[in-house]
Design a protein around this motif. Sequence first.
Motif, short mmCIF file in Angstrom:
data_model
loop_
_atom_site.label_atom_id
_atom_site.label_comp_id
_atom_site.label_asym_id
_atom_site.label_seq_id
_atom_site.Cartn_x
_atom_site.Cartn_y
_atom_site.Cartn_z
N UNK A 115 0.82 -1.22 0.00
CA UNK A 115 0.00 0.00 0.00
C UNK A 115 0.85 1.27 0.00
N UNK A 116 0.35 2.30 -0.67
CA UNK A 116 1.03 3.60 -0.68
C UNK A 116 0.06 4.67 -0.19
N UNK A 117 0.64 5.69 0.41
CA UNK A 117 -0.17 6.86 0.77
C UNK A 117 0.08 7.93 -0.30
N UNK A 118 -1.00 8.43 -0.87
CA UNK A 118 -0.89 9.48 -1.88
C UNK A 118 -1.31 10.80 -1.26
N UNK A 119 -0.42 11.78 -1.36
CA UNK A 119 -0.75 13.11 -0.86
C UNK A 119 -0.95 14.02 -2.07
N UNK A 125 -6.69 15.53 2.13
CA UNK A 125 -5.81 15.59 0.96
C UNK A 125 -4.97 14.32 0.75
N UNK A 126 -5.32 13.26 1.49
CA UNK A 126 -4.53 12.02 1.34
C UNK A 126 -5.43 10.81 1.15
N UNK A 127 -4.92 9.84 0.39
CA UNK A 127 -5.64 8.57 0.26
C UNK A 127 -4.66 7.40 0.20
#
Length: 240
Positions: A23-27, A77-79
């Motif tokens: 999993x990655x966190x996208x900002x 602002x993150x997913x």
Amino acid sequence: MNEKNLLYEGKAKRLFKTDDPRKLRVEYLDQATALNGVRKDMIKGKASLNNQITAIVFEQLKQEGIQNHFIEILSKHEQLVEALEIIPLEVVVRNVSAGSFAKRLAVPEGQQLEFPILEFYYKEDRLDDPIINEDHIKLLKIATEQEIRMIKDEARKVNEALIELFNKIEIRLIDFKIEFGRRPDGTILLADEVTPDTCRLWDEKSNDYLDKDVYRKNLGEIVPVYQEVLDRLEKNFNQK
Ligand code: ADP
Ligand code: UDP
């Protein structure tokens, strides 16, 4: 903010590793660019709008049976998304003539196309993302013939689903760009984002732009325009 897990900083988003390698966190960033980054502006509020818009769209696509990388919203602002090996292709689907297509082929802007047009661009900033064909993709080993077939089929399904989704909120889907990635097992999945940065969206009644062309063409502020898209999505798809 923990910057040590930063994997990649792009023009619109930053990617961070998480404790789970899958999993990655996208900002999303409060930034808009045009001309491959030559023009760049800080735009307060854009990150949160695009993060929320893309979350609703990806959730709706899932409900239509189109799998994608989106897992969950983490903050305004993150997913969280599935970590993929991105295939360096910008897959563009067009329903109506606009932008580079209108210019390159002299098809008047706004003309409905008889059938959806699919184009591939090589995602390579050094080369300015040139348009390429399936032979180029195979020769450069960007994707196999079977992968290209899958990507084309999936892109057409995404187009059908997005036309219907935006139609429900009185928006015409003119064109859009999507990206795909490979899971470790080799399956291909829709990734990146679907936002007014990556789609051309025209108001059904007024034909007003509800997308990044407002910024590209210096027609005014984009935040109220993106907010309008989010408001309509939230109203229709009842998300919290
Ligand atoms: P750019 O790279 O064009 O400046 P962005 O600022 O949007 O664009 O950067 C986000 C980057 O994250 C893009 O290069 C995109 O290909 C990549 N990306 C999107 N989804 C995923 C994913 N699920 N796994 C890995 N990378 C991803
Ligand atoms: N697009 C994108 N990223 C890019 C180039 C294009 O998201 O780097 C989107 C763009 O928003 C539009 C579609 O892809 O919805 C087709 O863009 P076009 O080729 O017409 O390019 P442009 O007019 O932006 O140069």
